[in-house]
Design an enzyme around this catalytic site. Structure first.
Site, mmCIF file in Angstrom:
data_model
loop_
_atom_site.group_PDB
_atom_site.id
_atom_site.type_symbol
_atom_site.label_atom_id
_atom_site.label_comp_id
_atom_site.label_asym_id
_atom_site.label_seq_id
_atom_site.Cartn_x
_atom_site.Cartn_y
_atom_site.Cartn_z
ATOM 1 N N ASN A 183 0.799 -1.226 0.000
ATOM 2 C CA ASN A 183 0.000 0.000 0.000
ATOM 3 C C ASN A 183 0.834 1.280 0.000
ATOM 4 O OD1 ASN A 183 0.966 0.200 2.611
ATOM 5 N ND2 ASN A 183 -0.992 -0.191 3.610
ATOM 6 N N LYS A 184 2.155 1.148 -0.111
ATOM 7 C CA LYS A 184 3.015 2.327 -0.060
ATOM 8 C C LYS A 184 3.075 3.033 -1.421
ATOM 9 C CE LYS A 184 4.284 2.085 4.271
ATOM 10 N NZ LYS A 184 3.579 0.899 4.753
#
Length: 373
Positions: A183-184
């Site tokens: 999710n970065k």
């Protein structure tokens, strides 16, 4: 429940597929290969430093950094209470004690002023976090650490690409770490990286990462280490991702600008606090976040539940404060941290989220915040 807008998701729109196929075809799919070196060099260029080390994830990068800085049992490290649990865990892995600092209510980070209040005679270092991509006053924290003979570790898991007066986060401390979870801003699926300023300590971290093996003598292990290595496949994905870093950062900043424009009426009416705009501080908006001004956890939970159920909009609450977790319960009262943790919400933020979709999300937020006020 049909979720139409995720909080975050990886977008692989560069050379990732081509590089992964090339890595597979080369036969180098484990923890050795050309893409690991290329990815590490690319991270170092981004940070404007001489060398970075890849790691299996952001947590192992933090652990390696703490070990490389010489953290030992009985020592204390100041960290913000408002952070992801990996920050505290890395300190505890070394047998040391995390001491929790409150955060500034405007930039949501533990600043030098709050860190100074948490300092004790056993403090040997500070683990500074740039929460949700908003830089803390890291230059002042670095100066404080130098004046008091302590080290500074920057946790940049959420801030790759952020800058403070033109200087990238991760460049200020004695060490810094990064996460490339799915999710970065850029992702390798699972992955991390670290920078250690002192070459001898960096070499020690490199040995620790590879089971403590001597870097010049294969299968000679003079120290006990860990298997914290990234794979060449992950490095291939990472190289494709970091080549697109400027694009992904520009997308997040576009998205944040649209959110701010559309949600400004709620702030004007005193119902919502938007991210601070600080001169010289350039955040990444890893996740666009805002803070309800009233109502506490129950009201926030109701708003988030309705956003998901009625509009298909996934959101996330702010992190639970470390000093409220069972293994770190300290009996402290940290009012800014506790208010933000009870009222903060992360909203969908990812490359490709269109302006009209943001408008739809904001319309739902405005409707629910006003109706529940």
């Amino acid at each position: 429940m049909n979720i139409r807008y995720q909080v975050s998701k990886p977008v692989l729109c560069g050379n990732e597929r081509r590089y992964v196929i090339d890595a597979i075809d080369s036969g180098w799919i484990s923890s050795t290969g050309a893409y690991l070196q290329k990815f590490e060099h690319a991270i170092a260029r981004t940070l404007q430093v001489d060398e970075c080390l890849s790691a299996s994830n952001g947590t192992t990068a933090l652990h390696l950094a703490c070990l490389a800085l010489g953290l030992r049992a009985g020592e204390e490290v100041i960290i913000p209470s408002l952070t992801y649990v990996a920050s505290a865990n890395a300190v505890r892995y070394c047998g040391a004690t995390p001491v929790f600092a409150d955060c500034d209510p405007t930039i949501w980070n533990a600043t030098a002023a709050f860190i100074k209040k948490a300092w004790t005679p056993r403090t040997v270092g500070v683990l500074a976090v740039h929460l949700y991509g908003m830089p803390t006053d890291v230059a002042q924290i670095a100066e404080l650490c130098r004046d008091r003979g302590a080290w500074l570790l920057e946790d940049c898991a959420e801030s790759l690409g952020a800058k403070v007066f033109g200087k990238p986060t991760g460049h200020f401390g004695d060490a810094s770490t990064f996460s490339f979870y799915g999710n970065k801003t850029i992702s390798t699926g699972e992955g991390g990286a670290l920078y250690v300023r002192d070459p001898a300590r960096r070499r020690h971290a490199k040995m620790l990462r590879g089971q403590g093996m001597d870097l010049e003598r294969r299968y000679w292990h003079p120290i006990m280490g860990y298997n914290y290595r990234m794979t060449n496949i992950a490095g291939a994905i990472g190289l494709g991702q970091i080549e697109m870093l400027d694009f992904h950062l520009a997308e997040r900043r576009r998205i944040a600008k649209r959110y701010v424009e559309r949600l400004r009426p709620l702030e004007t009416d005193g119902l919502l606090k938007l991210p601070a705009q600080i001169a010289g501080y350039e955040g990444t908006y890893w996740l666009f976040s805002a803070v309800l001004t009233t109502g506490g956890e129950e009201r926030r939970a109701n708003i988030m539940r309705q956003l998901a159920r009625d509009y298909g909009i996934e959101t996330r609450p702010f992190f639970v404060p470390m000093h409220h977790l069972p293994m770190y319960a300290s009996g402290q009262t940290l009012p800014n941290t506790e208010f933000l943790a009870a009222h903060g919400i992360n909203f969908p933020t990812y490359t490709g989220l269109r302006d009209e979709e943001i408008d739809e999300i904001c319309a739902a937020i405005i409707r629910l915040v006003r109706s529940s006020a």
